[in-house]
Design an enzyme around this catalytic site. Structure first.
Site, mmCIF file in Angstrom:
data_model
loop_
_atom_site.group_PDB
_atom_site.id
_atom_site.type_symbol
_atom_site.label_atom_id
_atom_site.label_comp_id
_atom_site.label_asym_id
_atom_site.label_seq_id
_atom_site.Cartn_x
_atom_site.Cartn_y
_atom_site.Cartn_z
ATOM 1 N N TRP A 108 0.835 -1.210 0.000
ATOM 2 C CA TRP A 108 0.000 0.000 0.000
ATOM 3 C C TRP A 108 0.859 1.245 0.000
ATOM 4 C CZ3 TRP A 108 -4.330 -1.295 -1.840
ATOM 5 C CH2 TRP A 108 -4.945 -2.503 -1.487
ATOM 6 N N ASP A 164 -1.818 6.665 6.437
ATOM 7 C CA ASP A 164 -2.827 5.707 5.969
ATOM 8 C C ASP A 164 -3.095 4.770 7.150
ATOM 9 O OD1 ASP A 164 -4.250 3.574 4.934
ATOM 10 O OD2 ASP A 164 -2.893 3.185 3.262
ATOM 11 N N LYS A 223 -11.897 -2.241 6.920
ATOM 12 C CA LYS A 223 -11.045 -3.101 7.740
ATOM 13 C C LYS A 223 -11.483 -3.070 9.204
ATOM 14 C CE LYS A 223 -8.583 -3.510 3.992
ATOM 15 N NZ LYS A 223 -7.503 -2.647 3.594
HETATM 16 C C1 LIG Z 1 -6.979 -2.090 2.193
HETATM 17 C C2 LIG Z 1 -5.973 -1.026 2.267
HETATM 18 C C3 LIG Z 1 -5.905 0.005 1.309
HETATM 19 C C4 LIG Z 1 -6.813 0.059 0.111
HETATM 20 O O1 LIG Z 1 -8.069 0.433 0.475
HETATM 21 P P1 LIG Z 1 -9.239 0.664 -0.591
HETATM 22 O O2 LIG Z 1 -10.311 1.249 0.253
HETATM 23 O O3 LIG Z 1 -9.581 -0.693 -1.155
HETATM 24 O O4 LIG Z 1 -8.741 1.562 -1.654
HETATM 25 C C5 LIG Z 1 -4.968 0.995 1.485
HETATM 26 N N1 LIG Z 1 -4.120 0.985 2.534
HETATM 27 C C6 LIG Z 1 -4.149 0.002 3.458
HETATM 28 C C7 LIG Z 1 -3.188 0.041 4.603
HETATM 29 C C8 LIG Z 1 -5.073 -1.030 3.356
HETATM 30 O O5 LIG Z 1 -5.107 -2.000 4.277
#
Ligand SMILES: *Cc1c(COP(=O)(O)O)cnc(C)c1O
Length: 355
Positions: A99, A166, A190
Site C-alpha cells: 500500500w 494511511d 477493515k
Molecule cells: C486495504 C488497504 C488500502 C486500500 O483500500 P481501498 O479502500 O480498497 O482503496 C490501502 N491501505 C491500506 C493500509 C489497506 O489496508
C-alpha cells in the site's frame, strides 16, 4: 458450525452493527421507508453524519481545527488526493509494503518524492527505523499498519515535518496523536464499516497551500466547506460506521480497543512462537496486532495445505495468507472476539498433536 472471521477486508463487524444497519435498511426510524430510499439531506440523515463526525473527534481526541470527512473512492483515491492537496515541492514517504508503494507511485505525478527508507529487500518483514526526513518536505507519509505483511508502527513518529497517515487497517485500535498529522485517512472496510466509505481527518489550515488547480471533487476544501455533504455520500456505509463508533464508545473507547488488540495478539503470537509447526514472518518488535502473519516452519512446509483444510473444517475463515507472503494471515480487527483467537490457537494445538 460457528465461524471465526479472520478476513483481511472487508472484514468482521460487531454483530449489533450489522443488525442495526439491516433494520434501518428495512425501516428507517419507523418512517416506513428504507435508509436506501431517503434523501441524504433529509432531516433524519443529517444527524447520522453529524454524530459520526462528532464521535470520530471524541474517540480519537481530535484537536480543534481538524475536519472529519466521509468520502468515496477508498483509501486508494487518497493516494492521489494527498499529494494533489499537500505536495507543492517535495514529499517524503516510508516504503513499508504494497500500500505504501502504491501511495508513492501516485505522489510521483505531483512533485519530488523522497523514499526515506524501504524494507522491500526483506519482503517488508520490518519497519525501517534509521532514516532522515528532509526538513523541507511538505509532509512525511506513513502506512501505520501494513495489512498484507503484518507489520505495524505502534506510535506516531517524531519528525520535523507534518505527518500523513494511511490508517486503513488499525484505526481505533490505539490512541493517535492527531496533532502530528495534517491528514489521516483509510478505507472503512477493515475496522469500521462495510466498504464504500473512506474516512479522512484533515487539518484545515494545511489546505490551500499548493499552487495547482485541484478538481472540485478531489479538493479536500470542497468537502470541508460542505460539512462532508458536497455530493451524495455513501449513506449506508456511513450509517454502519456510526453504529460501529457507538459500539466502540460503549465498549470503553480506544483504551479498551487497544487492550483487546494486545490481548488477541499476545495470545496468537504466543502460540506461533511456542508451536513447533509454525513461525511468524514479521520481526518481533514490528509485529502487527491487526494482521498476524505466519507460515509453517521450514521442516513442516508440506503441511501448509493440510493445516488450511484442517482449520477451515473447524470454522476458521479467511486465514489463507496473501500471495506475496504465503502461509497464513489471521486478521484480528476490533470486532473480533478473543474466543475466535482462542479457537484458532486450539486448532493449531490440535494439529500439532496430530503431527
Ligand atoms: C486495504 C488497504 C488500502 C486500500 O483500500 P481501498 O479502500 O480498497 O482503496 C490501502 N491501505 C491500506 C493500509 C489497506 O489496508
Amino acid at each position: 458450525m460457528q465461524k471465526h472471521n479472520f478476513n483481511a477486508g472487508p472484514s468482521i463487524l460487531p454483530r449489533e452493527v450489522i443488525e442495526k444497519t439491516a433494520q434501518a435498511i428495512l425501516d428507517y426510524n419507523g418512517s416506513g421507508l428504507s435508509l436506501m430510499e431517503i434523501s441524504h439531506r433529509a432531516k433524519d440523515f443529517q444527524p447520522v453524519v453529524d454524530e459520526a463526525r462528532a464521535l470520530f473527534k471524541e474517540l480519537l481526541q481530535i484537536p480543534d481545527g481538524y475536519s472529519v470527512l466521509f468520502l468515496g473512492g477508498g483509501a486508494s483515491l487518497e493516494f492521489c488526493m494527498v499529494p494533489y492537496n499537500f505536495l507543492e515541492h517535495k514529499a517524503a514517504y516510508l516504503n513499508t509494503g504494497t500500500w505504501a508503494k502504491k501511495a508513492i507511485k501516485e505522489a510521483k505525478g505531483f512533485g519530488e518524492v523522497v523514499e526515506v527508507a524501504s524494507s522491500a529487500d526483506a519482503n517488508y518483514t520490518f519497519i525501517p527505523k534509521d532514516y532522515t526526513v528532509p526538513a523541507d518536505a511538505d509532509y512525511f507519509h506513513i502506512t501505520t499498519n501494513n495489512t498484507i505483511f503484518g507489520t505495524e508502527l505502534k506510535a506516531d513518529p517524531d519528525v520535523n515535518v507534518p505527518l500523513v497517515g494511511d490508517m486503513s487497517s488499525d484505526i481505533f485500535s490505539r490512541p493517535v496523536d492527531v496533532s502530528k498529522y495534517i491528514c489521516i485517512y483509510g478505507g472503512a472496510q477493515k475496522n469500521l464499516a462495510p466498504s464504500g466509505v473512506t474516512f479522512v481527518i484533515v487539518k484545515e489550515d494545511a489546505l490551500g497551500k499548493v499552487s495547482r488547480t485541484i478538481p472540485t471533487m478531489l479538493n479536500y476544501k470542497t468537502h470541508v466547506d460542505a460539512g462532508s455533504m458536497f455530493n451524495t455520500p455513501p449513506v449506508v456505509p456511513i450509517y454502519a460506521a456510526l453504529q460501529t463508533l457507538r459500539w466502540i464508545k460503549a465498549q470503553g473507547g480506544i483504551p479498551e480497543m487497544q487492550r483487546r488488540a494486545e490481548e488477541r495478539a499476545s495470545l496468537l503470537y504466543g502460540e506461533i512462537d511456542r508451536n513447533k509447526l509454525f513461525q511468524g514472518t514479521a520481526v518481533e518488535e514490528d509485529r502487527s496486532r491487526m494482521n498476524i502473519c505466519f507460515v509453517m516452519a521450514p521442516e513442516y512446509k508440506e503441511l501448509e495445505a493440510e493445516f488450511l483444510a484442517f482449520a477451515t473444517e473447524r470454522g476458521m475463515v479467511g486465514i489463507k495468507g496473501h500471495r506475496s507472503v504465503g502461509g497464513f494471515r489471521a486478521s484480528c480487527y476490533n470486532a473480533l472476539p478473543l474466543s475466535s483467537v482462542q479457537a484458532l490457537v486450539d486448532c493449531m494445538q490440535e494439529f500439532e498433536r496430530k503431527h
